[in-house]
Design a protein around this motif. Sequence first.
Motif, PDB file in Angstrom:
ATOM      1  N   GLN A   7       8.332  17.346   2.208  1.00 32.88           N
ATOM      2  CA  GLN A   7       8.599  17.098   0.790  1.00 32.88           C
ATOM      3  C   GLN A   7       9.758  16.110   0.689  1.00 32.88           C
ATOM      4  O   GLN A   7      10.481  15.866   1.653  1.00 32.88           O
ATOM      5  N   ARG A   8       9.946  15.571  -0.481  1.00 33.98           N
ATOM      6  CA  ARG A   8      11.039  14.597  -0.662  1.00 33.98           C
ATOM      7  C   ARG A   8      12.381  15.207  -0.281  1.00 33.98           C
ATOM      8  O   ARG A   8      13.237  14.524   0.311  1.00 33.98           O
ATOM      9  N   GLN A 234       1.217   8.991   0.506  1.00 35.71           N
ATOM     10  CA  GLN A 234       1.788   8.856  -0.831  1.00 35.71           C
ATOM     11  C   GLN A 234       3.302   8.999  -0.799  1.00 35.71           C
ATOM     12  O   GLN A 234       4.031   8.178  -1.384  1.00 35.71           O
ATOM     13  N   LEU A 235       3.800  10.038  -0.124  1.00 36.54           N
ATOM     14  CA  LEU A 235       5.254  10.212  -0.036  1.00 36.54           C
ATOM     15  C   LEU A 235       5.880   9.045   0.720  1.00 36.54           C
ATOM     16  O   LEU A 235       6.943   8.542   0.326  1.00 36.54           O
ATOM     17  N   GLY A 237       4.817   6.019   0.834  1.00 38.39           N
ATOM     18  CA  GLY A 237       4.844   4.880  -0.077  1.00 38.39           C
ATOM     19  C   GLY A 237       5.988   4.959  -1.065  1.00 38.39           C
ATOM     20  O   GLY A 237       6.652   3.956  -1.358  1.00 38.39           O
ATOM     21  N   VAL A 238       6.238   6.142  -1.591  1.00 38.50           N
ATOM     22  CA  VAL A 238       7.338   6.340  -2.542  1.00 38.50           C
ATOM     23  C   VAL A 238       8.678   6.078  -1.863  1.00 38.50           C
ATOM     24  O   VAL A 238       9.587   5.466  -2.456  1.00 38.50           O
ATOM     25  N   LEU A 239       8.826   6.524  -0.615  1.00 36.89           N
ATOM     26  CA  LEU A 239      10.080   6.332   0.120  1.00 36.89           C
ATOM     27  C   LEU A 239      10.323   4.863   0.442  1.00 36.89           C
ATOM     28  O   LEU A 239      11.463   4.389   0.383  1.00 36.89           O
ATOM     29  N   PRO A 242      10.270   2.418  -3.585  1.00 40.27           N
ATOM     30  CA  PRO A 242      10.627   3.281  -4.711  1.00 40.27           C
ATOM     31  C   PRO A 242      10.620   2.577  -6.071  1.00 40.27           C
ATOM     32  O   PRO A 242      10.575   3.243  -7.101  1.00 40.27           O
ATOM     33  N   GLU A 243      10.659   1.255  -6.093  1.00 41.99           N
ATOM     34  CA  GLU A 243      10.728   0.531  -7.351  1.00 41.99           C
ATOM     35  C   GLU A 243       9.366   0.008  -7.796  1.00 41.99           C
ATOM     36  O   GLU A 243       9.275  -0.743  -8.777  1.00 41.99           O
ATOM     37  N   GLU A 244       8.309   0.365  -7.075  1.00 45.94           N
ATOM     38  CA  GLU A 244       6.969  -0.101  -7.429  1.00 45.94           C
ATOM     39  C   GLU A 244       6.153   1.078  -7.957  1.00 45.94           C
ATOM     40  O   GLU A 244       6.077   2.128  -7.328  1.00 45.94           O
ATOM     41  N   TYR A 245       5.524   0.865  -9.106  1.00 43.46           N
ATOM     42  CA  TYR A 245       4.807   1.961  -9.758  1.00 43.46           C
ATOM     43  C   TYR A 245       3.330   1.653 -10.004  1.00 43.46           C
ATOM     44  O   TYR A 245       2.509   2.561 -10.103  1.00 43.46           O
ATOM     45  N   LEU A 249       0.264   2.937  -3.655  1.00 43.84           N
ATOM     46  CA  LEU A 249       1.175   2.949  -2.511  1.00 43.84           C
ATOM     47  C   LEU A 249       0.559   3.621  -1.291  1.00 43.84           C
ATOM     48  O   LEU A 249       0.769   3.177  -0.161  1.00 43.84           O
TER      49      LEU A 249
END
Length: 285
Positions: A7-8, A234-235, A237-239, A242-245, A249
Amino acid sequence: MAPKRAQRKDIPQTFSVDKYKACKHFGWHEWYVNLEERANRLDVLRLAPADIERIGLPDLLRDVFAAPFTEYEELQDDVHLSYPRRRQVESVTAGDLLLARMLYFDKTCDHPHDRLRQAVLTTENSLQRDGHVESAEYEEAQNILRTPVYEIDEFDVDDLDEGAYAFVDLSGPEEKLVDDFREWLKEVRKARGCVDLGKRFTQADFDDWHRYKILAYIDLTTWARHQEFSITHQLMGVLLFPEEYSIALAERVRKTVAPLAQTLLMGTTIDAIRSQALEAQALKK
């Protein structure tokens, strides 16, 4: 036991993708030393847990996010090193020939190449008797001696690293020699299972490696493997972004980032980068 899904909150607080913005300014040397260091860490993770603790990898992994980059050290282009040199095509040395003579021709050498030595003796005895002998033994010996080194079971191919010996008839026209070399290279690479990288690496490649956060991805996957976590695409990609929505990802990580990182961690890729780093280093002097 299957790895736990991270998890994050499980990601160390010392990790920050912003630290990897420094990769934008990396050149040959920086990319080589940092990729090699990460490949070495992954090799250590294949060892038994007790050996991993003895080497001190856990401490290294805890600190890697705080200071993710390897310090600069000038590369050595030394003939005695097993690392690839600046030129990836070199002459066969006197040492190479002397070693070959010791292994294959010295009848007093206590070495496990009996089949090869017997082929030499069969040829020598046949020629000494009447110049040539058409026999099954002679033909078998010739077949053995005509076999490329990398196809000989008794010879440890790893001793050659990623190299292969070739004979070049210098009397031939340069254009034909180049064509023959390309044909030989294609055959040997296919037989050895070596990947053709296709071209030299350029600044455009460096830009891609930076844009896709390759070093950050490798560090996160190495940490996760040691901690027995799995990080979803997915996680990840977020890590990494982080500034792309508006971008898929997970698909970017799966289709682009992960395969690119895997290619860059291959020994042949790192060797090619080292060779080009030495070339760039020499031009600066």
